[in-house]
Motif scaffolding. Structure first.
Motif, PDB file in Angstrom:
ATOM      1  N   ALA A   1      -5.191 132.084  98.326  1.00 18.28           N
ATOM      2  CA  ALA A   1      -5.867 132.322  99.605  1.00 18.28           C
ATOM      3  C   ALA A   1      -5.664 133.765 100.061  1.00 18.28           C
ATOM      4  O   ALA A   1      -6.594 134.399 100.574  1.00 18.28           O
ATOM      5  N   THR A   2      -4.473 134.304  99.852  1.00 15.05           N
ATOM      6  CA  THR A   2      -4.193 135.687 100.241  1.00 15.05           C
ATOM      7  C   THR A   2      -5.009 136.665  99.412  1.00 15.05           C
ATOM      8  O   THR A   2      -5.551 137.639  99.937  1.00 15.05           O
ATOM      9  N   SER A   3      -5.123 136.397  98.116  1.00 18.64           N
ATOM     10  CA  SER A   3      -5.870 137.323  97.263  1.00 18.64           C
ATOM     11  C   SER A   3      -7.370 137.276  97.540  1.00 18.64           C
ATOM     12  O   SER A   3      -8.072 138.257  97.315  1.00 18.64           O
TER      13      SER A   3
ATOM     14  N   SER B   1      -7.338 120.915 108.723  1.00 16.91           N
ATOM     15  CA  SER B   1      -6.427 121.744 109.526  1.00 16.91           C
ATOM     16  C   SER B   1      -4.970 121.352 109.273  1.00 16.91           C
ATOM     17  O   SER B   1      -4.092 122.215 109.246  1.00 16.91           O
ATOM     18  N   VAL B   2      -4.702 120.063 109.062  1.00 16.17           N
ATOM     19  CA  VAL B   2      -3.342 119.635 108.720  1.00 16.17           C
ATOM     20  C   VAL B   2      -2.953 120.189 107.345  1.00 16.17           C
ATOM     21  O   VAL B   2      -1.836 120.670 107.148  1.00 16.17           O
ATOM     22  N   CYS B   3      -3.889 120.136 106.416  1.00 21.43           N
ATOM     23  CA  CYS B   3      -3.607 120.633 105.063  1.00 21.43           C
ATOM     24  C   CYS B   3      -3.443 122.149 105.038  1.00 21.43           C
ATOM     25  O   CYS B   3      -2.695 122.679 104.221  1.00 21.43           O
ATOM     26  N   GLN B   4      -4.129 122.866 105.929  1.00 17.83           N
ATOM     27  CA  GLN B   4      -3.993 124.320 105.969  1.00 17.83           C
ATOM     28  C   GLN B   4      -2.592 124.734 106.398  1.00 17.83           C
ATOM     29  O   GLN B   4      -2.121 125.800 106.028  1.00 17.83           O
ATOM     30  N   PHE B   5      -1.902 123.882 107.146  1.00 23.54           N
ATOM     31  CA  PHE B   5      -0.514 124.173 107.514  1.00 23.54           C
ATOM     32  C   PHE B   5       0.355 124.295 106.269  1.00 23.54           C
ATOM     33  O   PHE B   5       1.261 125.119 106.218  1.00 23.54           O
ATOM     34  N   LEU B   6       0.069 123.490 105.245  1.00 25.22           N
ATOM     35  CA  LEU B   6       0.851 123.518 104.014  1.00 25.22           C
ATOM     36  C   LEU B   6       0.563 124.743 103.146  1.00 25.22           C
ATOM     37  O   LEU B   6       1.246 124.964 102.156  1.00 25.22           O
ATOM     38  N   LEU B   7      -0.444 125.524 103.500  1.00 26.19           N
ATOM     39  CA  LEU B   7      -0.735 126.745 102.750  1.00 26.19           C
ATOM     40  C   LEU B   7       0.284 127.841 103.032  1.00 26.19           C
ATOM     41  O   LEU B   7       0.272 128.882 102.380  1.00 26.19           O
ATOM     42  N   LEU B   8       1.162 127.596 103.988  1.00 29.52           N
ATOM     43  CA  LEU B   8       2.211 128.558 104.332  1.00 29.52           C
ATOM     44  C   LEU B   8       1.619 129.915 104.697  1.00 29.52           C
ATOM     45  O   LEU B   8       2.129 130.958 104.301  1.00 29.52           O
ATOM     46  N   ASP B   9       0.528 129.900 105.449  1.00 33.39           N
ATOM     47  CA  ASP B   9      -0.116 131.132 105.889  1.00 33.39           C
ATOM     48  C   ASP B   9       0.745 131.760 106.973  1.00 33.39           C
ATOM     49  O   ASP B   9       0.898 131.205 108.067  1.00 33.39           O
TER      50      ASP B   9
END
Length: 133
Positions: free
Chosen positions: A106-108, A28-36
């Motif tokens: 991730a978006t694609s 969950s911390v790393c998902q923050f860096l995905l800039l979603d």
């Protein structure tokens, strides 16, 4: 390099797999860096219509690169001391796209991640209002 590795861990954490509790916090911390952008409340600005939210989310990085190109072109009109240098602008565009690669991936993949309803229909994981074909 560290940011990209953590972004990749965030992508792995997005999979619909039951992870051990100690890994879920890390993912969950790393998902923050995905800039979603949806995690930053983008739905309030773009509305709740899923195709528009997806389209706007997918266009962020191409628009960012176009903005850098436009800013470079405008800087050519300024005095020589204040002009942007072409190689530095290209380097900035490359760094921007390199950091955004995981987010773009991730978006694609968002339209291909579905879950099954008890009635047999399937919905998009990220946009539950949209049905999978």
């Amino acid at each position: 390099m560290l940011v990209m590795s953590m972004q990749n861990m965030g992508l792995i954490g997005m999979m619909t797999v039951q992870w051990p509790p100690n890994l879920q916090g890390l993912f969950s911390v790393c998902q923050f860096l995905l800039l979603d952008i949806d995690s930053f409340g983008f739905g309030c600005v773009a509305g709740q219509f899923e195709p528009i939210r997806y389209l706007l989310g997918a266009m962020i990085f191409p628009v960012g690169v176009a903005w850098l190109g436009l800013a470079y072109a405008v800087s050519r009109l300024l005095p020589k001391k204040q002009r942007w240098e072409g190689p530095k602008v290209c380097s900035t565009m490359g760094a921007f796209l390199q950091v955004g690669f995981s987010t773009m991936s991730a978006t694609s993949l968002a339209p291909m991640m579905c879950y099954k309803h008890p009635n047999g229909e399937r919905s998009l994981l990220k946009y539950p209002g949209g049905l999978c074909g």
